[in-house]
Design a protein around this motif. Structure first.
Motif, PDB file in Angstrom:
ATOM      1  N   ALA A 123      50.015 -54.930 -83.941  1.00 57.80           N
ATOM      2  CA  ALA A 123      50.533 -53.634 -84.386  1.00 57.80           C
ATOM      3  C   ALA A 123      49.409 -52.698 -84.802  1.00 57.80           C
ATOM      4  CB  ALA A 123      51.515 -53.841 -85.541  1.00 57.80           C
ATOM      5  N   TYR A 138      48.290 -50.464 -82.086  1.00 60.53           N
ATOM      6  CA  TYR A 138      49.222 -49.425 -81.627  1.00 60.53           C
ATOM      7  C   TYR A 138      49.519 -48.391 -82.705  1.00 60.53           C
ATOM      8  CZ  TYR A 138      50.032 -51.873 -77.291  1.00 60.53           C
ATOM      9  OH  TYR A 138      49.860 -52.439 -76.045  1.00 60.53           O
ATOM     10  N   TRP A 154      58.995 -49.009 -84.514  1.00 57.85           N
ATOM     11  CA  TRP A 154      58.398 -50.195 -85.133  1.00 57.85           C
ATOM     12  C   TRP A 154      59.404 -51.312 -85.314  1.00 57.85           C
ATOM     13  CZ3 TRP A 154      53.639 -50.903 -84.556  1.00 57.85           C
ATOM     14  CH2 TRP A 154      52.715 -49.866 -84.638  1.00 57.85           C
ATOM     15  N   PHE A 200      59.500 -52.922 -82.054  1.00 59.89           N
ATOM     16  CA  PHE A 200      58.223 -53.600 -81.835  1.00 59.89           C
ATOM     17  C   PHE A 200      58.240 -54.974 -82.518  1.00 59.89           C
ATOM     18  CE2 PHE A 200      53.874 -54.754 -82.689  1.00 59.89           C
ATOM     19  CZ  PHE A 200      53.118 -54.202 -81.657  1.00 59.89           C
ATOM     20  N   VAL A 234      58.604 -57.446 -77.718  1.00 59.02           N
ATOM     21  CA  VAL A 234      57.186 -57.558 -78.081  1.00 59.02           C
ATOM     22  C   VAL A 234      56.986 -58.807 -78.932  1.00 59.02           C
ATOM     23  CG1 VAL A 234      55.249 -56.478 -79.269  1.00 59.02           C
ATOM     24  CG2 VAL A 234      56.846 -55.057 -77.983  1.00 59.02           C
ATOM     25  N   ARG A 248      51.708 -56.539 -74.728  1.00 59.20           N
ATOM     26  CA  ARG A 248      51.094 -55.210 -74.624  1.00 59.20           C
ATOM     27  C   ARG A 248      51.844 -54.344 -73.613  1.00 59.20           C
ATOM     28  NH1 ARG A 248      46.465 -54.361 -77.250  1.00 59.20           N
ATOM     29  NH2 ARG A 248      45.335 -56.157 -78.109  1.00 59.20           N
ATOM     30  N   THR A 297      54.975 -54.498 -72.866  1.00 56.14           N
ATOM     31  CA  THR A 297      56.243 -54.105 -73.489  1.00 56.14           C
ATOM     32  C   THR A 297      56.026 -53.037 -74.551  1.00 56.14           C
ATOM     33  OG1 THR A 297      57.042 -56.367 -73.135  1.00 56.14           O
ATOM     34  CG2 THR A 297      58.288 -54.992 -74.647  1.00 56.14           C
ATOM     35  N   ALA A 298      54.958 -53.179 -75.321  1.00 52.92           N
ATOM     36  CA  ALA A 298      54.661 -52.176 -76.341  1.00 52.92           C
ATOM     37  C   ALA A 298      54.331 -50.833 -75.704  1.00 52.92           C
ATOM     38  CB  ALA A 298      53.499 -52.659 -77.211  1.00 52.92           C
ATOM     39  N   ASN A 299      53.610 -50.857 -74.587  1.00 52.98           N
ATOM     40  CA  ASN A 299      53.295 -49.610 -73.877  1.00 52.98           C
ATOM     41  C   ASN A 299      54.565 -48.936 -73.372  1.00 52.98           C
ATOM     42  OD1 ASN A 299      50.564 -50.029 -74.293  1.00 52.98           O
ATOM     43  ND2 ASN A 299      50.247 -51.050 -72.327  1.00 52.98           N
TER      44      ASN A 299
END
Length: 480
Positions: free
Chosen positions: A165, A168, A186, A189, A194, A207, A209-211
């Motif tokens: 985290a 990001y 968040w 996330f 994620v 990463r 998935t977070a993007n």
């Protein structure tokens, strides 16, 4: 601390110790325990131990912790950020703390609360995430028991997820609008794919998935939860209700909802009281409906917090209708209704084979009208009747039910503040019920349960409902 005091005597906080000196004085198990705890951090640990016990000495060598066999002198504290005095000599420990305080360095003397500027918690570490449990020195064993439970709850991968985290954080601040949208980003996330990818050890997928979350549509529409707060005890709040309270931007709550439950919401959430209180102004139901619509249309996520269950005498139908008409999304979060809590407090089976096979929910005001409700025949045939808000009309309820054919000696249970620590339980017969109106000391909500199933309750927990004792003089039929 008094058992009645709900305020902490300490303020929980975390010290920044990375690269800073923390001094530990002592050669025994207590000093060893402090050093092990500190080893979870990046502090520069300095151990002052002239004759460390065997295991402690081995630990100090293995972890290359600076160790000095020096007699205590105040100037040893000059570079310290924190100090632990655990020599086993109470007088020496007090001397160490006094010297630390002269230098305005927080210090802790083992087993001497008056010489502790801070307490060492039981620690659950998922670095950079840490959970610290403290009991203000009252119960170290209790703190360790709680630590063990929390340790089982938290995924071993939580620290890796929190570290990811950090990578990001700057991107989220640039690309995701502040407020609700960012909180939702968040939350997704940390709780969805994620987190699942990190737990599976697939950081590359995490990463990706977070993007994708960063580039997703972050627009947020208003939403209203109609939340049942339960009968009052905090630990009867459902997990879903607790989660919603942490998500809501605004908490709109009734007067009967305890402040402790309202306080479970996010600290920065707006709180709006709309409940009815005796001799105090409150919003009408129409005003409450309009408020929920206004907040929802403004993009707010609202927890409409109601006592008990929102669908049981909670006016939820009117609020749902207003929200539907306005096009504001909503959902129901059920709660434990007061009748169930009252029955639990009495060990009372609301249905009982061969005695009561049906259950009726009603309010005292429904029973006070000119016409007895149709279900009265069910009560006469043996159904259990749970009466909400029945204290002020107890006499008329009694007269009407007896007139309809319900025997005067039908078992009755009554409870004020069901589920709460300050609850009061009463038992008696239907003929005793009017005495409820005479009990002016009952200021909380009262639930009344009527029916033969009440005979199965644990009446040892309660006091007689009747306020006067009736005696019959033998042979005369007169009473006193």
């Amino acid at each position: 601390m008094s058992s009645e005091n709900t305020r902490l005597n300490v303020f929980p906080a975390f010290f920044r110790v990375s690269g800073k000196v923390v001094a530990v004085f002592g050669s025994g198990e207590e000093a060893f325990a402090k050093v092990r705890l500190l080893a979870n951090t990046d502090a520069t640990i300095v151990a002052y131990a002239d004759t460390p016990e065997h295991d402690y000495a081995a630990y100090l060598r293995e972890h290359r912790i600076a160790t000095h066999a020096l007699t205590f002198a105040p100037d040893l504290l000059d570079d310290a950020t924190l100090v632990f005095a655990a020599t086993g000599d109470a007088a020496l420990d007090r001397c160490i703390v006094a010297a630390a305080r002269e230098r305005r360095v927080p210090a802790n003397a083992v087993d001497q609360p008056d010489y502790c500027d801070f307490y060492t918690p039981a620690l659950v570490s998922r670095a950079p995430v840490a959970v610290a449990i403290g009991t203000e020195g009252a119960g170290p064993v209790l703190a360790q028991m709680i630590r063990a439970r929390i340790d089982q709850m938290l995924s071993p991968s939580l620290g890796r997820l929190a570290s990811l985290a950090f990578d990001y954080r700057d991107a989220a601040e640039k690309l995701v609008p502040r407020g609700v949208a960012r909180r939702i980003f968040w939350r997704r996330f940390f709780s969805q794919t994620v987190a699942e990818a990190v737990e599976a050890g697939d950081i590359a997928k995490a990463r990706r998935t977070a993007n994708a979350l960063l580039s997703a549509d972050n627009g947020v529409s208003g939403h209203v939860w109609l939340v049942g707060a339960g009968p009052g005890a905090e630990d009867l709040l459902t997990l879903r209700a607790q989660r919603v309270l942490m998500e809501a931007d605004v908490i709109v709550h009734d007067a009967l909802v305890p402040q402790a439950i309202v306080d479970m919401g996010r600290r920065d959430a707006e709180r709006i009281s709309v409940g009815k209180r005796k001799n105090a102004h409150s919003k009408t139901q129409g005003e409450i409906n309009a408020l929920l619509v206004e907040l929802g249309k403004a993009g707010q996520r609202v927890a409409r917090l109601k006592s008990g269950d929102p669908l049981v005498y909670g006016r939820a139908a009117e609020e749902m209708d207003a929200l539907r008409t306005a096009g504001v999304s909503y959902e129901i979060v059920p709660g434990i209704t007061s009748a169930f809590a009252a029955a639990a407090d009495f060990d009372l089976p609301l249905t009982l084979r061969g005695v009561a096979s049906s259950l009726i929910f009603t309010t005292g005001h429904d029973l006070a009208g000119d016409t007895l409700p149709d279900w009265s025949s069910l009560a006469v045939s043996g159904a259990t009747v749970a009466v909400y808000m029945g204290r002020t009309v107890a006499a008329s309820v009694t007269d009407r039910l007896i007139a309809a054919g319900l025997p005067a000696d039908t078992h009755v249970a009554a409870i004020e503040n069901a589920s709460r620590r300050d609850r009061r339980l009463f038992h008696g017969r239907l003929a005793d019920l009017p005495d409820l109106e005479l009990r002016d000391e009952l200021t909380g909500p009262v639930m009344v349960i009527i029916g033969n199933a009440v005979a199965g309750a644990n009446l040892e927990k309660s006091e007689p409902l009747a306020m006067t004792v009736v005696t019959v003089r033998e042979g005369t039929g007169s009473t006193q």
